[in-house]
Design an enzyme around this catalytic site. Structure first.
Site, PDB file in Angstrom:
ATOM      1  N   TYR A   1       6.720  -9.469  -1.337  1.00 56.09           N
ATOM      2  CA  TYR A   1       5.431  -8.777  -1.321  1.00 56.09           C
ATOM      3  C   TYR A   1       5.056  -8.399   0.113  1.00 56.09           C
ATOM      4  CZ  TYR A   1       0.353  -8.210  -1.406  1.00 56.09           C
ATOM      5  OH  TYR A   1      -0.922  -7.731  -1.222  1.00 56.09           O
TER       6      TYR A   1
ATOM      7  N   LEU B   1       0.924   5.148 -10.511  1.00 54.35           N
ATOM      8  CA  LEU B   1       1.137   5.738  -9.194  1.00 54.35           C
ATOM      9  C   LEU B   1       2.619   5.926  -8.892  1.00 54.35           C
ATOM     10  CD1 LEU B   1       2.124   3.226  -7.131  1.00 54.35           C
ATOM     11  CD2 LEU B   1      -0.271   2.606  -7.381  1.00 54.35           C
TER      12      LEU B   1
ATOM     13  N   SER C   1      -1.646  -5.996   4.044  1.00 49.83           N
ATOM     14  CA  SER C   1      -1.984  -7.386   3.740  1.00 49.83           C
ATOM     15  C   SER C   1      -1.635  -8.293   4.907  1.00 49.83           C
ATOM     16  CB  SER C   1      -1.204  -7.842   2.501  1.00 49.83           C
ATOM     17  OG  SER C   1      -1.277  -9.249   2.328  1.00 49.83           O
TER      18      SER C   1
ATOM     19  N   ASP D   1      -5.620   4.553 -12.522  1.00 47.63           N
ATOM     20  CA  ASP D   1      -5.047   3.261 -12.887  1.00 47.63           C
ATOM     21  C   ASP D   1      -4.389   3.396 -14.256  1.00 47.63           C
ATOM     22  OD1 ASP D   1      -4.582   0.355 -13.278  1.00 47.63           O
ATOM     23  OD2 ASP D   1      -5.996   0.175 -11.619  1.00 47.63           O
TER      24      ASP D   1
ATOM     25  N   HIS E   1       0.021 -10.749   4.562  1.00 47.07           N
ATOM     26  CA  HIS E   1       1.371 -11.233   4.294  1.00 47.07           C
ATOM     27  C   HIS E   1       2.453 -10.358   4.932  1.00 47.07           C
ATOM     28  CE1 HIS E   1      -0.271 -14.389   1.894  1.00 47.07           C
ATOM     29  NE2 HIS E   1      -0.998 -13.500   1.241  1.00 47.07           N
TER      30      HIS E   1
END
Length: 267
Positions: free
Chosen positions: A142, A54, A113, A34, A115
């Site tokens: 997204y 990343l 997700s 991270d 979404h």
């Protein structure tokens, strides 16, 4: 004892923090990546840390060295401007997959997700619930990034034989917050159970599955997850009396359908 090394991207994020203690095992090293600071190891926890993005090919190449599997949780977790979604969620996922391919990592779990199919209507698939393999109907930029993540995973499986599991996460928090989440909630413990099933499955392939608990009010199917050994122990209904009254949205994506494209969404 042979140690399994698992790289977890986005390890300092909300989901990464929930999964870290639940994925710790005596025979496993968690390599945590991270940009944000990571908590120090707990007693007995075997971790390696990588500080960086990343989206950086050199960082990802180093992070993938000697890794047995990757759990890719990193990226923007809500709607944002297209350039950032493209750079972090889409190009970033490609960077992760390409580094994994170059390093010979055989297995990767990609956090997708709900979404990605946000414009699917609740109940359109009948009593069995919306299948995990339903074709995308994203509700935001997204959501587009998660549909693209799934497509990239398919490409890397077909071209390079990598075992790829795409998990369409409903909502993973300690407890559901609203009526919609009573249908799409996944407990952190169940999330870890599903990730373990993805890591342990003996049949390499490409699969898209729902990441939810066995909720009484479920509107999606657990068939694909159960086929690789996932067994949910939890149900959002336990928290039903703590959730404000309301109506189940017409579409899977809920309030995301009302989010202006390209604007950061606090949900």
């Amino acid at each position: 004892m042979s140690l399994q090394r698992v790289l977890v991207t986005g390890a300092a994020g909300n989901l990464g923090r929930l999964m870290r203690p639940r994925l710790a095992r005596p025979d496993r090293i968690l390599r945590l990546l991270d940009l944000a600071p990571l908590d120090p190891p707990a007693p007995g926890e075997q971790v390696e840390t990588v500080t960086g993005s990343l989206t950086d090919p050199e960082i990802m190449a180093a992070a993938c060295a000697d890794v047995d599997a990757i759990i890719h949780l990193g990226g923007l977790s809500r709607e944002d401007e297209w350039s950032r979604i493209l750079a972090v969620n889409i190009d970033g996922t490609h960077t992760v997959l390409e580094a994994a391919r170059a390093a010979g990592v055989p297995r990767i779990v990609l956090a997708s997700s709900n979404h990605a199919v946000g414009y699917r209507k609740v109940g359109e698939a009948g009593a069995d619930g919306l299948p995990g393999e339903s074709t995308p109907r994203p509700d935001t930029y997204y959501g587009v990034s998660k549909a693209t993540l799934e497509a990239l995973g398919s490409l890397y499986h077909e071209r390079f034989g990598m075992d790829v599991s795409c998990v369409r996460i409903g909502s993973c928090f300690e407890k559901p917050a609203d009526v919609r989440q009573l249908s799409l909630w996944m407990s952190p413990d169940d999330c870890a159970r599903l990730l373990e099933a993805c890591l342990a499955t003996e049949t390499p392939g490409y699969r898209v599955m729902w990441g939810v608990s066995a909720n009484t009010r479920a509107v999606v199917s657990l068939r694909e997850a159960q086929e690789i050994g996932y067994v949910s122990h939890d149900d959002a209904e336990y928290f039903a009396d703590q959730v404000p009254p309301g109506e189940l949205p017409e579409y899977i994506g809920g309030a995301f359908l009302e989010t202006p494209l390209g604007q950061a969404n606090p949900l």
